[in-house]
Structures are given as C-alpha cells and as structure tokens.
Design a protein around this motif. Sequence first.
Motif, mmCIF file in Angstrom:
data_model
loop_
_atom_site.group_PDB
_atom_site.id
_atom_site.type_symbol
_atom_site.label_atom_id
_atom_site.label_comp_id
_atom_site.label_asym_id
_atom_site.label_seq_id
_atom_site.Cartn_x
_atom_site.Cartn_y
_atom_site.Cartn_z
ATOM 1 N N LYS A 230 0.892 -1.155 0.000
ATOM 2 C CA LYS A 230 0.000 0.000 0.000
ATOM 3 C C LYS A 230 0.931 1.205 0.000
ATOM 4 O O LYS A 230 1.938 1.221 0.720
ATOM 5 C CB LYS A 230 -0.896 0.006 1.237
ATOM 6 N N PHE A 231 0.607 2.198 -0.799
ATOM 7 C CA PHE A 231 1.479 3.367 -0.951
ATOM 8 C C PHE A 231 0.598 4.583 -1.175
ATOM 9 O O PHE A 231 -0.199 4.609 -2.102
ATOM 10 C CB PHE A 231 2.424 3.130 -2.138
ATOM 11 N N ASP A 232 0.705 5.590 -0.279
ATOM 12 C CA ASP A 232 -0.174 6.746 -0.385
ATOM 13 C C ASP A 232 0.395 7.915 0.410
ATOM 14 O O ASP A 232 1.360 7.765 1.156
ATOM 15 C CB ASP A 232 -1.568 6.397 0.136
ATOM 16 N N THR A 233 -0.241 9.061 0.259
ATOM 17 C CA THR A 233 0.066 10.240 1.051
ATOM 18 C C THR A 233 -1.245 10.846 1.539
ATOM 19 O O THR A 233 -2.262 10.753 0.849
ATOM 20 C CB THR A 233 0.876 11.286 0.251
ATOM 21 N N GLU A 234 -1.216 11.419 2.725
ATOM 22 C CA GLU A 234 -2.424 12.050 3.260
ATOM 23 C C GLU A 234 -2.722 13.354 2.534
ATOM 24 O O GLU A 234 -3.869 13.747 2.395
ATOM 25 C CB GLU A 234 -2.276 12.298 4.761
ATOM 26 N N ILE A 235 -1.678 14.035 2.108
ATOM 27 C CA ILE A 235 -1.855 15.317 1.415
ATOM 28 C C ILE A 235 -2.051 15.044 -0.070
ATOM 29 O O ILE A 235 -1.169 14.507 -0.725
ATOM 30 C CB ILE A 235 -0.642 16.239 1.648
ATOM 31 N N LYS A 236 -3.204 15.403 -0.586
ATOM 32 C CA LYS A 236 -3.523 15.161 -1.995
ATOM 33 C C LYS A 236 -3.318 16.397 -2.861
ATOM 34 O O LYS A 236 -3.153 16.299 -4.066
ATOM 35 C CB LYS A 236 -4.979 14.689 -2.147
ATOM 36 N N ARG A 237 -3.362 17.565 -2.233
ATOM 37 C CA ARG A 237 -3.217 18.822 -2.982
ATOM 38 C C ARG A 237 -2.607 19.865 -2.060
ATOM 39 O O ARG A 237 -2.942 19.935 -0.882
ATOM 40 C CB ARG A 237 -4.579 19.286 -3.476
ATOM 41 N N LEU A 238 -1.711 20.663 -2.626
ATOM 42 C CA LEU A 238 -1.008 21.671 -1.843
ATOM 43 C C LEU A 238 -0.846 22.915 -2.708
ATOM 44 O O LEU A 238 -0.523 22.807 -3.897
ATOM 45 C CB LEU A 238 0.364 21.105 -1.463
ATOM 46 N N THR A 239 -1.062 24.072 -2.138
ATOM 47 C CA THR A 239 -0.826 25.321 -2.853
ATOM 48 C C THR A 239 0.491 25.893 -2.362
ATOM 49 O O THR A 239 0.691 26.052 -1.152
ATOM 50 C CB THR A 239 -1.982 26.319 -2.605
ATOM 51 N N VAL A 240 1.392 26.178 -3.307
ATOM 52 C CA VAL A 240 2.736 26.649 -2.952
ATOM 53 C C VAL A 240 3.056 27.927 -3.709
ATOM 54 O O VAL A 240 2.505 28.197 -4.775
ATOM 55 C CB VAL A 240 3.809 25.575 -3.258
ATOM 56 N N TYR A 241 3.974 28.692 -3.135
ATOM 57 C CA TYR A 241 4.563 29.816 -3.853
ATOM 58 C C TYR A 241 5.741 29.279 -4.656
ATOM 59 O O TYR A 241 6.524 28.469 -4.129
ATOM 60 C CB TYR A 241 5.085 30.881 -2.884
ATOM 61 N N PRO A 242 5.902 29.686 -5.906
ATOM 62 C CA PRO A 242 7.088 29.262 -6.645
ATOM 63 C C PRO A 242 8.363 29.679 -5.901
ATOM 64 O O PRO A 242 8.482 30.813 -5.438
ATOM 65 C CB PRO A 242 6.956 29.999 -7.978
ATOM 66 N N GLY A 243 9.267 28.728 -5.723
ATOM 67 C CA GLY A 243 10.511 28.975 -5.001
ATOM 68 C C GLY A 243 10.455 28.532 -3.544
ATOM 69 O O GLY A 243 11.483 28.411 -2.886
ATOM 70 N N GLU A 244 9.272 28.266 -3.026
ATOM 71 C CA GLU A 244 9.090 27.851 -1.642
ATOM 72 C C GLU A 244 9.370 26.350 -1.505
ATOM 73 O O GLU A 244 8.813 25.539 -2.236
ATOM 74 C CB GLU A 244 7.649 28.166 -1.225
ATOM 75 N N THR A 245 10.211 25.979 -0.555
ATOM 76 C CA THR A 245 10.523 24.571 -0.307
ATOM 77 C C THR A 245 9.456 23.955 0.583
ATOM 78 O O THR A 245 9.092 24.524 1.608
ATOM 79 C CB THR A 245 11.908 24.426 0.369
ATOM 80 N N ARG A 246 8.948 22.778 0.171
ATOM 81 C CA ARG A 246 7.924 22.080 0.937
ATOM 82 C C ARG A 246 8.334 20.624 1.123
ATOM 83 O O ARG A 246 9.051 20.055 0.304
ATOM 84 C CB ARG A 246 6.573 22.130 0.225
ATOM 85 N N THR A 247 7.818 20.027 2.194
ATOM 86 C CA THR A 247 8.094 18.625 2.502
ATOM 87 C C THR A 247 6.784 17.855 2.574
ATOM 88 O O THR A 247 5.838 18.304 3.224
ATOM 89 C CB THR A 247 8.847 18.496 3.847
ATOM 90 N N ILE A 248 6.742 16.725 1.897
ATOM 91 C CA ILE A 248 5.570 15.851 1.885
ATOM 92 C C ILE A 248 6.029 14.471 2.355
ATOM 93 O O ILE A 248 7.101 14.012 1.991
ATOM 94 C CB ILE A 248 4.983 15.723 0.457
ATOM 95 N N THR A 249 5.192 13.810 3.139
ATOM 96 C CA THR A 249 5.518 12.465 3.613
ATOM 97 C C THR A 249 4.535 11.469 3.016
ATOM 98 O O THR A 249 3.324 11.670 3.057
ATOM 99 C CB THR A 249 5.446 12.406 5.147
ATOM 100 N N TYR A 250 5.089 10.418 2.455
ATOM 101 C CA TYR A 250 4.308 9.301 1.919
ATOM 102 C C TYR A 250 4.448 8.135 2.887
ATOM 103 O O TYR A 250 5.413 8.053 3.641
ATOM 104 C CB TYR A 250 4.836 8.867 0.551
ATOM 105 N N LYS A 251 3.504 7.212 2.841
ATOM 106 C CA LYS A 251 3.589 6.029 3.684
ATOM 107 C C LYS A 251 3.494 4.793 2.790
ATOM 108 O O LYS A 251 2.606 4.703 1.937
ATOM 109 C CB LYS A 251 2.469 6.001 4.722
#
Length: 185
Positions: free
Chosen positions: A85-106
Amino acid sequence: MRNFYHRQNQHRNRSAYTAIKLVVLAILMFCFTFALVPLYDVFCDITGINGKTDKKIAHQSFFVDEDRTVKVEFVTYVNPKIGWKFDTEIKRLTVYPGETRTITYKATNNTSVDSIGQAIPSVTPGSAAKYLNKTECFCFNHQYLAAGKDTELTLVFYVDPAIPNDIKTLTLSYTMFKAKSKPVT
C-alpha cells in the motif's frame, strides 16, 4: 543452353543480393532496438513529453515568488505485483514558486516476504516537469521494506519561480514497482 545458365546465374545473383540486404536490414533493426531507450529519453527531454523529471539533485534559487501560487497535486499508484500500500495524506497543496515544501508518503508491505520497491515519478502537464525540483526524494533510491512493516518516505521539493504563468496546477504522480525479487542483504 547458354541462355539457361545465364538465367540461372542471374537468379543466384539476385538471391544472394536479396539475402545480403535482408542480413543488413536485420542488423540495422537489432541496433535500432538498443538505441530506442536513449532516443526516447532525448525525445522526452526536447519535447517535455512524458513528464520525466531529472534524477539529479536540483539547487534551489532563494527567490520565492509570493505574488502567485501553483497548486501541486499528489497521486500514487501501486503495481499489484509488489503487494504494497502506498499513499500520502496530502492530496493537494498550494505553494509559492521557489518555496521549499516537505511531503511524507507512507508505504506498507502487505505481504509475508521482504521486498524492494522503486517509485517512478511523472509530472503532468509534461511541460511543467522541468520546473518541479526535488531536492530530496525517496524515488532516488530503492526502498527495502520487511514483510508486514511500514515506513515513511520523504519528498522535499520546490516549484521553480521560472514556471510559466499559464501553468496553474501540476500533478506529481508516483508509481511503486517491485524492484527486485529478493532483497540484497
């Protein structure tokens, strides 16, 4: 009688010439088969088709464009042969271009055997692939997962501020495949 031998020689010459052409054609087809993968990669790089992303680690510019946002959607697929099983809780994210973000998958290994998976990324639209930069990604390496266990997989990314204004949404999808039949110890 002379005409008969002359026609027979012509027939042999044509047959030999045809055989040589067929052997050369077979060799060319064989060589072309090996050239297809590199040619496909070059074609995708030039056209941006298939949403392939670079495997090299990107270097972030320190400019964050807070005047606009880009929606990043996260989609996961699992090849049934791996049994995970492979998924992430976050399905959609709004970001500013150039902004670093971290997403965790399980990832969870639902089988009774240890296995190794490999996540293959794809970006849609394909023209946006070169603007999605992953500085850390589980997709850079194979993932070993013991039978019945789960793990968290990290993605650190940013959208390049040079992304065209007409790209408002991009989708990052990962497909998890079985990498090897037996884990390396």
